[in-house]
Design a protein around this motif. Structure first.
Motif, PDB file in Angstrom:
ATOM      1  N   ALA A   1       0.831  -1.199   0.000  1.00 20.74           N
ATOM      2  CA  ALA A   1       0.000   0.000   0.000  1.00 20.74           C
ATOM      3  C   ALA A   1       0.868   1.252   0.000  1.00 20.74           C
ATOM      4  O   ALA A   1       1.773   1.397   0.819  1.00 20.74           O
ATOM      5  CB  ALA A   1      -0.913   0.000   1.225  1.00 20.74           C
ATOM      6  N   GLY A   2       0.604   2.146  -0.931  1.00 18.37           N
ATOM      7  CA  GLY A   2       1.344   3.402  -1.014  1.00 18.37           C
ATOM      8  C   GLY A   2       2.586   3.356  -1.870  1.00 18.37           C
ATOM      9  O   GLY A   2       3.151   4.407  -2.182  1.00 18.37           O
ATOM     10  N   ASP A   3       3.034   2.169  -2.255  1.00 17.51           N
ATOM     11  CA  ASP A   3       4.238   2.061  -3.083  1.00 17.51           C
ATOM     12  C   ASP A   3       4.005   2.638  -4.472  1.00 17.51           C
ATOM     13  O   ASP A   3       2.918   2.495  -5.043  1.00 17.51           O
ATOM     14  CB  ASP A   3       4.681   0.604  -3.219  1.00 17.51           C
ATOM     15  N   GLN A   4       5.020   3.255  -5.013  1.00 17.82           N
ATOM     16  CA  GLN A   4       4.995   3.736  -6.399  1.00 17.82           C
ATOM     17  C   GLN A   4       5.835   2.774  -7.249  1.00 17.82           C
ATOM     18  O   GLN A   4       5.413   1.700  -7.552  1.00 17.82           O
ATOM     19  CB  GLN A   4       5.492   5.169  -6.457  1.00 17.82           C
ATOM     20  N   GLY A   5       7.040   3.209  -7.647  1.00 16.90           N
ATOM     21  CA  GLY A   5       7.905   2.311  -8.405  1.00 16.90           C
ATOM     22  C   GLY A   5       7.541   2.205  -9.872  1.00 16.90           C
ATOM     23  O   GLY A   5       7.380   1.104 -10.404  1.00 16.90           O
ATOM     24  N   TYR A   6       7.409   3.358 -10.520  1.00 14.97           N
ATOM     25  CA  TYR A   6       7.145   3.404 -11.962  1.00 14.97           C
ATOM     26  C   TYR A   6       8.292   4.139 -12.653  1.00 14.97           C
ATOM     27  O   TYR A   6       8.846   5.108 -12.116  1.00 14.97           O
ATOM     28  CB  TYR A   6       5.833   4.125 -12.260  1.00 14.97           C
ATOM     29  N   LEU A   7       8.632   3.687 -13.853  1.00 14.50           N
ATOM     30  CA  LEU A   7       9.717   4.280 -14.624  1.00 14.50           C
ATOM     31  C   LEU A   7       9.151   4.848 -15.917  1.00 14.50           C
ATOM     32  O   LEU A   7       8.523   4.127 -16.697  1.00 14.50           O
ATOM     33  CB  LEU A   7      10.773   3.214 -14.943  1.00 14.50           C
ATOM     34  N   ASN A   8       9.368   6.141 -16.141  1.00 12.03           N
ATOM     35  CA  ASN A   8       8.962   6.794 -17.387  1.00 12.03           C
ATOM     36  C   ASN A   8      10.144   6.825 -18.345  1.00 12.03           C
ATOM     37  O   ASN A   8      11.235   7.255 -17.978  1.00 12.03           O
ATOM     38  CB  ASN A   8       8.471   8.212 -17.111  1.00 12.03           C
ATOM     39  N   VAL A   9       9.919   6.356 -19.556  1.00 15.53           N
ATOM     40  CA  VAL A   9      10.967   6.198 -20.557  1.00 15.53           C
ATOM     41  C   VAL A   9      10.856   7.300 -21.607  1.00 15.53           C
ATOM     42  O   VAL A   9       9.762   7.568 -22.121  1.00 15.53           O
ATOM     43  CB  VAL A   9      10.851   4.817 -21.242  1.00 15.53           C
TER      44      VAL A   9
ATOM     45  N   ARG B   1      23.012   4.734 -27.183  1.00 15.04           N
ATOM     46  CA  ARG B   1      23.221   5.945 -26.411  1.00 15.04           C
ATOM     47  C   ARG B   1      23.516   5.645 -24.940  1.00 15.04           C
ATOM     48  O   ARG B   1      23.124   4.594 -24.436  1.00 15.04           O
ATOM     49  CB  ARG B   1      21.959   6.822 -26.470  1.00 15.04           C
ATOM     50  N   PRO B   2      24.149   6.581 -24.249  1.00 19.39           N
ATOM     51  CA  PRO B   2      24.210   6.460 -22.794  1.00 19.39           C
ATOM     52  C   PRO B   2      22.823   6.712 -22.211  1.00 19.39           C
ATOM     53  O   PRO B   2      21.953   7.292 -22.872  1.00 19.39           O
ATOM     54  CB  PRO B   2      25.199   7.558 -22.394  1.00 19.39           C
ATOM     55  N   ALA B   3      22.621   6.292 -20.984  1.00 20.77           N
ATOM     56  CA  ALA B   3      21.320   6.444 -20.326  1.00 20.77           C
ATOM     57  C   ALA B   3      21.445   7.343 -19.108  1.00 20.77           C
ATOM     58  O   ALA B   3      22.466   7.330 -18.412  1.00 20.77           O
ATOM     59  CB  ALA B   3      20.778   5.084 -19.913  1.00 20.77           C
ATOM     60  N   MET B   4      20.378   8.104 -18.829  1.00 17.62           N
ATOM     61  CA  MET B   4      20.322   8.958 -17.654  1.00 17.62           C
ATOM     62  C   MET B   4      19.009   8.728 -16.915  1.00 17.62           C
ATOM     63  O   MET B   4      17.926   8.956 -17.463  1.00 17.62           O
ATOM     64  CB  MET B   4      20.439  10.443 -18.038  1.00 17.62           C
ATOM     65  N   LEU B   5      19.112   8.267 -15.677  1.00 18.08           N
ATOM     66  CA  LEU B   5      17.949   8.114 -14.805  1.00 18.08           C
ATOM     67  C   LEU B   5      17.806   9.382 -13.971  1.00 18.08           C
ATOM     68  O   LEU B   5      18.742   9.776 -13.274  1.00 18.08           O
ATOM     69  CB  LEU B   5      18.122   6.901 -13.899  1.00 18.08           C
ATOM     70  N   VAL B   6      16.631  10.004 -14.019  1.00 15.74           N
ATOM     71  CA  VAL B   6      16.376  11.268 -13.329  1.00 15.74           C
ATOM     72  C   VAL B   6      15.521  10.995 -12.087  1.00 15.74           C
ATOM     73  O   VAL B   6      14.453  10.388 -12.179  1.00 15.74           O
ATOM     74  CB  VAL B   6      15.651  12.259 -14.254  1.00 15.74           C
TER      75      VAL B   6
ATOM     76  N   PHE C   1      15.230   8.650 -18.447  1.00 18.74           N
ATOM     77  CA  PHE C   1      14.203   7.951 -17.683  1.00 18.74           C
ATOM     78  C   PHE C   1      13.930   8.763 -16.414  1.00 18.74           C
ATOM     79  O   PHE C   1      14.859   9.320 -15.831  1.00 18.74           O
ATOM     80  CB  PHE C   1      14.681   6.549 -17.290  1.00 18.74           C
ATOM     81  N   THR C   2      12.688   8.835 -15.994  1.00 14.98           N
ATOM     82  CA  THR C   2      12.370   9.458 -14.714  1.00 14.98           C
ATOM     83  C   THR C   2      11.721   8.420 -13.807  1.00 14.98           C
ATOM     84  O   THR C   2      10.956   7.568 -14.263  1.00 14.98           O
ATOM     85  CB  THR C   2      11.429  10.670 -14.857  1.00 14.98           C
ATOM     86  N   LEU C   3      12.042   8.511 -12.525  1.00 15.80           N
ATOM     87  CA  LEU C   3      11.552   7.539 -11.552  1.00 15.80           C
ATOM     88  C   LEU C   3      10.458   8.154 -10.689  1.00 15.80           C
ATOM     89  O   LEU C   3      10.645   9.218 -10.102  1.00 15.80           O
ATOM     90  CB  LEU C   3      12.710   7.084 -10.649  1.00 15.80           C
TER      91      LEU C   3
END
Length: 270
Positions: free
Chosen positions: A18-26, A39-44, A73-75
């Motif tokens: 309950a309450g957990d998120q944990g989604y990755l936007n590409v 390409r190199p990758a950047m997680l924001v 990617f954004t977390l």
């Protein structure tokens, strides 16, 4: 541009509490089926004192790195009342997902960086220094070996649980557990295996004292890990790109972005 949203708990077969998120936007510059180059990758990882995820430090940052040739990617990570270790596990899942799907995403699996702001800088710093914690190994098993970023950018980061701490962030993350606060005071977590870092802050930050960045830089120096540090003379907390589009204009501070590009692309960190 190709965009999608990934449910990290579903991908890794973990139960979402309950309450957990944990989604990755590409955010990919082109469709992944026919990438013109790898390409190199950047997680924001945006800030928000572990109480929310600040919009002004998410998509705009991802698009800035896409413009420089990164896949980005954004977390969306869990915030209070959800406590540690959910946030660290979600960040770990994000890095592992990017590496496991490197071919599909058109990214270089050995060039996966992360950038974090404020409390997001603390989460990014945990990925850089605490990637071998038992909580990650329990959640991801052998995939825990994929978690350590190749480089990190720490932007006006929350680092210390000591005298110069941003108490709100640690309260939201640790729920008043003093022992956990001490454990997650990142200047004590840096080892020779930590990810190289680009660190920046403003000297008169009105929320997270710049001493946080100085403590982290000193820990990197002591451990012998490559780092670059920039302390700008003045600027309020939460500047993001320091442009009108991200709330407050500060032209001198805007240079952090090009400095980070140079640092990454000239192999100081990569």
């Amino acid at each position: 541009m190709f965009c999608e949203k990934v449910d990290l708990y579903k991908y890794f077969g973990l139960k979402r509490k309950a309450g957990d998120q944990g989604y990755l936007n590409v955010y990919l510059p082109e469709a992944p089926d026919y990438p013109s180059r790898v390409r190199p990758a950047m997680l924001v990882i945006a800030g928000g004192r572990y109480g929310f995820v600040a919009p002004r430090e998410k998509e705009c940052i991802a698009l800035a790195y896409v413009a420089q040739g990164f896949a980005a990617f954004t977390l969306e990570y869990s915030v209070a009342p959800v406590r540690f270790p959910a946030q660290l596990i979600e960040g770990a899942m994000a890095i592992a997902y990017i590496r496991e799907n490197a071919v599909k995403l058109g990214v270089k699996p050995d060039k996966v960086a992360a950038i974090g702001f404020s409390a997001g800088g603390h989460l990014t710093g945990m990925l850089a220094t605490c990637f071998d914690r038992a909580e990650i190994k329990k959640a991801l098993g052998n995939r825990a070996a994929l978690v350590r970023p190749d480089a990190v950018i720490l932007s006006y980061p929350v680092i210390t649980g000591g005298e110069k701490a941003h108490r709100g962030s640690f309260d939201n993350l640790c729920g008043g557990n003093k022992e956990l606060v001490d454990t997650l005071s990142l200047e004590t977590c840096v080892t020779e295996k930590s990810s190289p870092a680009f660190i920046w802050a403003t000297a008169d930050d009105n929320a997270v004292p710049s001493e946080n960045s100085l403590l982290m830089a000193m820990a990197y120096k002591t451990a012998g890990v490559p780092f670059e540090l920039h302390i700008f003379e003045s600027g309020r907390h939460g500047l993001s790109l320091a442009t009108e589009e991200t709330a407050w204009v500060n032209e001198p501070v805007q240079k952090w972005l090009s400095l980070s590009y140079t640092c990454l692309k000239t192999a100081v960190l990569f």
